[in-house]
Structures are given as C-alpha cells and as structure tokens.
Design a protein around this motif. Sequence first.
Motif, PDB file in Angstrom:
ATOM      1  N   ASN A 131       0.854  -1.187   0.000  1.00  0.00           N
ATOM      2  CA  ASN A 131       0.000   0.000   0.000  1.00  0.00           C
ATOM      3  C   ASN A 131       0.887   1.233   0.000  1.00  0.00           C
ATOM      4  O   ASN A 131       1.562   1.530   0.988  1.00  0.00           O
ATOM      5  N   GLN A 132       0.906   1.964  -1.098  1.00  0.00           N
ATOM      6  CA  GLN A 132       1.743   3.149  -1.236  1.00  0.00           C
ATOM      7  C   GLN A 132       0.906   4.391  -0.997  1.00  0.00           C
ATOM      8  O   GLN A 132       0.016   4.724  -1.784  1.00  0.00           O
ATOM      9  N   GLY A 133       1.164   5.112   0.111  1.00  0.00           N
ATOM     10  CA  GLY A 133       0.409   6.305   0.445  1.00  0.00           C
ATOM     11  C   GLY A 133       1.280   7.532   0.518  1.00  0.00           C
ATOM     12  O   GLY A 133       2.503   7.477   0.355  1.00  0.00           O
ATOM     13  N   GLY A 134       0.649   8.674   0.819  1.00  0.00           N
ATOM     14  CA  GLY A 134       1.367   9.927   0.948  1.00  0.00           C
ATOM     15  C   GLY A 134       2.131  10.268  -0.311  1.00  0.00           C
ATOM     16  O   GLY A 134       1.667  10.037  -1.434  1.00  0.00           O
ATOM     17  N   SER A 135       3.334  10.825  -0.145  1.00  0.00           N
ATOM     18  CA  SER A 135       4.195  11.165  -1.272  1.00  0.00           C
ATOM     19  C   SER A 135       5.363  10.193  -1.394  1.00  0.00           C
ATOM     20  O   SER A 135       6.408  10.522  -1.952  1.00  0.00           O
TER      21      SER A 135
END
Length: 298
Positions: A131-135
Amino acid sequence: QESRLAHIDAVQDKAFYLAEAGLDRKLQELRIGLTANLPATSYGEGTYEATYDAVTSRITSTGTVNGTQIQRTVTAVVQREFPPGVRAAISAGDNVTVRGNFNIDGRNHDANGNLTGAPGTYGISSAGTVNQGGSSNIGGNGIAPANPANPATVEQNATTNVFTTPEAALGLSPGSLDQYKTSTPPATPFNGIVYLTSNWIAPNLGTEANPSTGVLIVHSDVGDAVLKNVHGWFKGLIIADNITHINGNATLIGGAILQNTTGNSVGNGNANVKYGSDILSNLPTSNYSTISWEDAQT
C-alpha cells in the motif's frame, strides 16, 4: 605385515575424519563471521587445526592422530552466499504500507549510497500487498522511484518471503546466532552483529560520517519484537519481526527484512532505504557453500 598395513589404514582414516571435523568447524565459524585460524584442537583420538585464506577463499584443515606421525589434510574452496531472505530493498512476510516522503530504491547502490548502474532488484517484495500512500516513492529493477510506483518495482504475494527465524533469512543453521542474543539495546553507532530479543524504540543508528554497520536483528521467540521510529544511518541488513516507522531523515543502505506488520507504516518522513548488493554480500555473518574439495595425504 597385513596386520600392520591394516592398522596404518585405520589410523589414516582417523586422521582424515579429524581433518574433516576441522574443516566443518572452520566453515561454521565463517558463517558467524570468525575468520581467524583455528589452532590445534583436541577431538576424539587426535587433534585438528584449520586455516582460512580470505584471498583464495580456501580452508585447509589437518588432522593428526595421537601418538603417531600420521596426518591427513583436506582443503575446500568456499563461496559466500547471498542472504536468501533478501528479495528487495524491503522484503516482507506480510502486507506493507509506506507513507510520507519515504523513498525506497531497489536499484543497486554502492557503500556510499551512490547508484552503481546495475538494475538491482524490487523496491518492495511482500508476501501480501503493498500500500503506497502519501508522497512516498518506490523504485527498483533499473527504474527510478516514483509515485505511483511502476508495477515492475513492486512484488506482491511472493510465496518465498516467509522466514520464521533470522537464521533462515540468512541461510544459517538453526540457533547459530544464539550467542549474540541480548535483551539490552546496544550503544550506537555499533558494528558487527546485534541480536536484540526485545523491542527497540526510537534508536538513532548513527550519522552519515559514522553509521552503524553489520546485521541488526530484532526478534523474539514468539515473533513479536518491534523496531520502531528508526533514525540515523545504517549500512547492512536489518531483520525484524516488525518494523514500524523508518522515519525522519533515516538512511538504510543494504536492505531490510520484516516478518510481520501491525497495520502501521513501515516508513514515513523523509527516510530512505537503498538496496546495496556489495554491502549485503559482505555481511559479518552469512552462509558459505563448498565449491571444490580435495584430500591430500601428507
């Protein structure tokens, strides 16, 4: 005469087995980072002694039977094995979440954190999902870190990522690292092998000029030890039951293996994890395999 020859053969066999025992002992020592020569050591009906030549990667072991001049020498050329638990800059046995400005780069880097030009490996390899979140940015396999990550830089549902012990992740025999176990966090920066059996919260692993190096293990018998809020510089391999928040300006060059996650992000802030095969190939502990063997009577 036949009786004498049979006796000599039996003694030579004993010397051979003593030499084999010395070779096995030295091989086991190499796996936990002990490269010094092995002095004459009593065993059974004689002694063995062994040397290791780091230039030729050759172990030479000699067995001598008590009360005789009969010796046998065996030699073996060995090679260091890459840690089997490393499939990416971050290899995980469960779901992985990254947030903030966390940067994971599976392209190959040298010991100073500079790109070597080699494609390297995945940025993240997970037995679950990523899960790739934010920046956050993820790169690898020759592709620069990006958000969203190029699918070629992430491996999900990997079936080979489950290792129940640090020894298994390193390719070592069970219990071979027990001598390093401690429940007390070390002073930092450290060098070598640290095996912590309890949680370690908010460690600062060093500076760019003076980083911690080697193998950092955070593992309990029930697999619930947590390494949390990691800051500073580290060059080597981190193996932990659970890593929560490689953050701030933390920089890891080498790789990380985590078995479990708690739903919290593995990394955030402006932290960096950079894959480095040279560092991982020269850890203070790793498996060795025999690529050639010779028996030479002396």
